[in-house]
Design a protein around this motif. Structure first.
Motif, PDB file in Angstrom:
ATOM      1  N   ARG A 288      54.038  59.446  40.549  1.00  0.00           N
ATOM      2  CA  ARG A 288      54.484  60.878  40.109  1.00  0.00           C
ATOM      3  C   ARG A 288      53.020  61.685  39.690  1.00  0.00           C
ATOM      4  O   ARG A 288      52.858  63.006  39.946  1.00  0.00           O
TER       5      ARG A 288
ATOM      6  N   SER B 109      56.402  55.677  38.279  1.00  0.00           N
ATOM      7  CA  SER B 109      55.675  56.685  37.409  1.00  0.00           C
ATOM      8  C   SER B 109      54.272  56.900  37.908  1.00  0.00           C
ATOM      9  O   SER B 109      53.599  58.136  37.732  1.00  0.00           O
TER      10      SER B 109
ATOM     11  N   THR C 143      53.319  61.406  31.811  1.00  0.00           N
ATOM     12  CA  THR C 143      53.961  61.371  33.280  1.00  0.00           C
ATOM     13  C   THR C 143      55.392  61.175  33.168  1.00  0.00           C
ATOM     14  O   THR C 143      56.072  62.015  33.843  1.00  0.00           O
TER      15      THR C 143
END
Length: 277
Positions: free
Chosen positions: A24, A21, A72
């Motif tokens: 990202r 995550s 996110t």
């Protein structure tokens, strides 16, 4: 709200999801983490009560990173507005988050006070930035005893507050109950949290070895300032990734409310993401 019991291997899944995550939106999440730390550092400069204010802000800073990670995961860009998420979801939850912060500050300062009974406050002064850590200080027996006592006492404090910001924010649980449920969730899922801790320890060690090798090469080339920058930057990125992973531990330990309130905004629910329950 229902507590989930997850297998021990889920702890490694949490580590992987946190890292994935983070990458990202690496710049956004790193910047948000830096801003939370900067805010706490500025708060600590307030005369007399600064350190206590900085400590009281930690639950809100943790919640901000949890919400940013959830954003996110859902494919949204986490804006700096998430830094104020604890303060803009209604007066009741604002009071609850402030109560959490005050309780955390009292708990942490109590640990420092107990450690001062052993070494006269030397460890507390070093930890809170009042005294530089020198070799003779680190080798002092009383200092080491105070350090180990503080580490031992901080573990239950950390587990008690681990899920509490999320429980207050997403489930509307009162602060004292949130602390109790957080501790129960961590104890009941001890295997997963043990693997989670060991997984992050492994990540930190591998990153430390890589940074040490790169820094050594740069120092040999006379690039000392660049080596220092890499070490500081890597530490910030690792810390941001760790905080990014917290939301996944919360999501897998507690089932979301069956009927979310219509007043809650899109950042009011932690993002669903793959992983065993």
């Amino acid at each position: 709200m229902k507590l989930n019991i997850v297998p021990a291997r889920t702890g490694m899944t949490w580590v992987q999801l946190g890292i994935r995550s983070f990458w990202r939106q690496p710049m956004a999440l790193a910047a948000l983490f830096f801003m939370t730390m900067a805010a706490m550092s500025l708060a600590s400069l307030v005369p007399l009560v600064g350190p206590a204010i900085a400590l009281a802000l930690l639950p809100s800073a943790t919640l901000a990173m949890m919400v940013a990670a959830a954003e996110t995961t859902m494919g949204r860009f986490p804006t700096p507005a998430v830094l104020l998420v604890a303060f803009r979801t209604g007066q009741q939850r604002l009071r609850d988050m402030l109560t959490l912060g005050a309780l955390y500050a009292v708990g942490f300062l109590s640990i420092m006070g107990l450690s001062a009974l052993i070494d006269g406050g030397l460890f507390a002064s070093v930890y809170l930035g009042g005294t530089p850590l020198k070799r003779e200080v680190a080798e002092n027996g009383a200092f080491q005893a105070a350090m180990w006592l503080s580490m031992l006492l901080y573990l239950p404090l950390s587990l008690t507050f681990w899920h509490a910001p999320g429980l207050v924010h997403w489930h509307g649980i009162p602060p004292v109950k949130a602390l109790f449920f957080s501790l129960v969730a961590c104890v009941r899922n001890f295997g997963a949290f043990l693997v989670f801790g060991l997984g992050w320890m492994g990540v930190f060690l591998m990153a430390g070895v890589a940074v040490a090798l790169a820094s050594g090469l740069m120092l040999a080339l006379g690039l000392g300032s660049a080596a220092s920058g890499i070490m500081v930057g890597t530490a910030m990125v690792l810390a941001a990734m760790f905080f990014t992973s917290i939301v996944f531990t919360f999501r897998d330990c507690f089932q979301p409310p069956a009927k979310p309130s219509s007043e809650e905004s899109h950042d009011e629910q932690p993002a669903p993401a793959p992983g065993p329950h």
